[in-house]
Design an enzyme around this catalytic site. Sequence first.
Site, mmCIF file in Angstrom:
data_model
loop_
_atom_site.group_PDB
_atom_site.id
_atom_site.type_symbol
_atom_site.label_atom_id
_atom_site.label_comp_id
_atom_site.label_asym_id
_atom_site.label_seq_id
_atom_site.Cartn_x
_atom_site.Cartn_y
_atom_site.Cartn_z
ATOM 1 N NE ARG A 190 -3.968 -3.398 -2.109
ATOM 2 C CZ ARG A 190 -3.886 -2.720 -3.261
ATOM 3 N NH1 ARG A 190 -3.717 -3.360 -4.400
ATOM 4 N NH2 ARG A 190 -3.986 -1.400 -3.290
ATOM 5 C CB SER A 201 -0.480 7.492 -3.381
ATOM 6 O OG SER A 201 0.626 6.673 -3.521
ATOM 7 C CD GLU A 212 4.114 -0.809 2.511
ATOM 8 O OE1 GLU A 212 3.907 0.112 1.695
ATOM 9 O OE2 GLU A 212 3.244 -1.214 3.295
ATOM 10 N NE ARG A 272 -3.498 -5.403 3.873
ATOM 11 C CZ ARG A 272 -3.479 -4.364 3.048
ATOM 12 N NH1 ARG A 272 -3.203 -4.549 1.773
ATOM 13 N NH2 ARG A 272 -3.710 -3.155 3.485
ATOM 14 C CB SER A 315 -7.397 -2.249 -0.744
ATOM 15 O OG SER A 315 -6.918 -0.930 -0.950
ATOM 16 N N GLY A 316 -6.722 -0.644 2.003
ATOM 17 C CA GLY A 316 -7.039 0.586 2.738
ATOM 18 C C GLY A 316 -7.007 1.802 1.832
HETATM 19 C C1 GN1 Z 1 -0.299 -4.331 -1.654
HETATM 20 C C2 GN1 Z 1 0.031 -2.877 -1.720
HETATM 21 O O1 GN1 Z 1 0.784 -2.438 -2.562
HETATM 22 N N1 GN1 Z 1 -0.549 -2.102 -0.752
HETATM 23 C C3 GN1 Z 1 -0.253 -0.694 -0.683
HETATM 24 C C4 GN1 Z 1 -1.530 0.141 -0.666
HETATM 25 O O2 GN1 Z 1 -2.206 -0.148 0.544
HETATM 26 P P1 GN1 Z 1 -3.541 -1.033 0.542
HETATM 27 O O3 GN1 Z 1 -4.110 -0.892 1.951
HETATM 28 O O4 GN1 Z 1 -3.064 -2.440 0.224
HETATM 29 O O5 GN1 Z 1 -4.414 -0.478 -0.561
HETATM 30 O O6 GN1 Z 1 -1.201 1.525 -0.625
HETATM 31 C C5 GN1 Z 1 -0.472 1.899 0.553
HETATM 32 C C6 GN1 Z 1 -0.239 3.400 0.485
HETATM 33 O O7 GN1 Z 1 0.459 3.692 -0.669
HETATM 34 C C7 GN1 Z 1 0.831 1.108 0.645
HETATM 35 O O8 GN1 Z 1 1.510 1.415 1.853
HETATM 36 C C8 GN1 Z 1 0.542 -0.393 0.587
HETATM 37 O O9 GN1 Z 1 1.745 -1.149 0.561
HETATM 38 MG MG MG Z 2 2.548 7.078 -3.355
#
Ligand code: GN1
Ligand code: MG
Length: 569
Positions: free
Chosen positions: A542, A80, A401, A533, A535-536
């Site tokens: 973040r 992504s 989002e 939180r 990040s995943g």
């Molecule tokens: C703050 C932020 O932008 N977080 C993003 C990011 O997730 P994180 O878990 O925050 O890395 O990537 C995800 C997948 O693209 C999306 O769903 C989400 O909104």
């Molecule tokens: Mg993407």
Amino acid sequence: MADNPEHELEQRRRLLDVASRFPLPNDGGGGAGCRFSYGTAGFRADGATMPPAVCRAGILAAFRSLKLAGAAVGIVITASHNPVGDNGVKIADPDGGMMAQHWESFADALANAPDPDALLQLVLQFAKDEGIPLGSHHTAQVLLGRDTRPTGEYLLDAALQGINAIVGAHAIDMGILTTPQLHWMVRSKNKGVKASESAYFTQLINSFRHMLELVPKDKSGDELANKLIVDGANGIGGVKLEQIKAELSGLDILVRNSGKEGEGILNHMCGADFVQKERVTPHGFSPEDVGVRCASLDGDADRLVYFRVSSASDNKVDLVDGDKILSLFALFIREQLDIINDGSKVNKPLPAKLGIVQTAYANGASTQFLKDLGLEVVFTPTGVKYLHKKALEYDIGIYFEANGHGTVVFSENFISQLESLSKELSSQDDNGSAQYHAVMRLMAASQLINQAVGDALSGLLFVEAILQYRGWSFQNWCELYSDLPSRQLKVKVIDRSSIVTTNAETKVSQPSSLQELIDKETVNYSHGRCFVRPSGTEDVVRVYAEASTQVEADSLAKSVAQHVGRLLG
Ligand SMILES: CC(=O)N[C@H]1[C@@H](OP(=O)(O)O)O[C@H](CO)[C@@H](O)[C@@H]1O
Ligand SMILES: [Mg+2]
């Protein structure tokens, strides 16, 4: 297990063989000593460490299809918005959405099984627990797609080997695609309609054209109205948009960072995540673009934001993020429902439960704007899988989002009511009425918007159709509401998983002292809001902060980030 001892032996042999071909590295996989975790959007790490996880995702996808009586399941190989060296893999369920969450623990266990025997035992036990028929006459089918990352081709082969390790599984490589295209293909295949890329393009182009035909004749945009410059993030979205832009009547699209060979690096200084987080012009844009409506896709084209170069003197942008895209969609859909149910003219109302789904990253001003419209706004944790599932609870669910992930889902029941109402109105020779046009607009919208998953290309066309329908400029759209100043920061720590959150990720429960520190900082700012939180998708924590002024939002984010660094260094 299997109804035939020979099949059982064959199944065991294949699983042992493929697991030995893709052993986990010493650090347990996922890079930097951490285990693979399905996370916000699948397994994701440095591309070089991904083959074992992707191979096992292939086994997982084939298993998922076997469990669902051979329904087509999808695998997307992408990371992504992450840097080009990363890669990842996520599974699409037969409805086109993300894999059901209750399978994620098996996914994690499979990806982290330390050796072939452990993997074999895990698979056999899970098959027994879930009643999955292994090695028999049952079949499975998995559609595969990947983005343009350099590790993609090798990882696709790893996925194919994982799929083929399941007796009866059939893999169909759909090619280099945007993530939403693959999700759309899985959904279409299981709905029994054409699932090819050309069918996807035809549906987008035709429904966009239909939306424009339903624009009231008195709506005229300014001379810039049809011009749009799109930042393709040097990814697959730019490539696909180049392929269809000539067919998009009423739009004059210029694609930059188009993904053409050598034009630039994927997601580097460009793309929706860069623009949304940094709020500066992406590579290839300049003050000469001031005043023009611009859009930015992320690397796999499942995120969309809009922007405008603010002035000829700096690289700042006026950002229209996912919250404002959601608000535009909500206004349009609510207006069509009001026309359809206009008491004075309508003989049969069309009741519709309209729901708005956001996450804690939504700007407070957007939530207030939507609530002031009288709309039902609910919150879920971050990640499309949560928002999409919640949106399905409504006749029409709109979710976004702030970073531009989002779409609109229409219930089958609502669509069939729309279809009957359109037939009834057209039989009453009422197809010139405002109500009939509103019904047709919602039907065209349900065809244009990708209901499987957030889709930057279909979302962009839906935005453009609504702006033309309302006769709005970018400025009109910006003025819907004014964002509260906010700031997002990333903090590198030793182990981000030591942070545990609650309340849709808005509060930290572990380490216990952190939330108290966040609250102590936040209370110093009027309209202050801050949460933290892990990040995943990236190896960071973040921090998000909002306040009355940008200086205060920056200061709040910085002070909380320092606490995170001190506690979790
Ligand atoms: C703050 C932020 O932008 N977080 C993003 C990011 O997730 P994180 O878990 O925050 O890395 O990537 C995800 C997948 O693209 C999306 O769903 C989400 O909104
Ligand atoms: Mg993407």
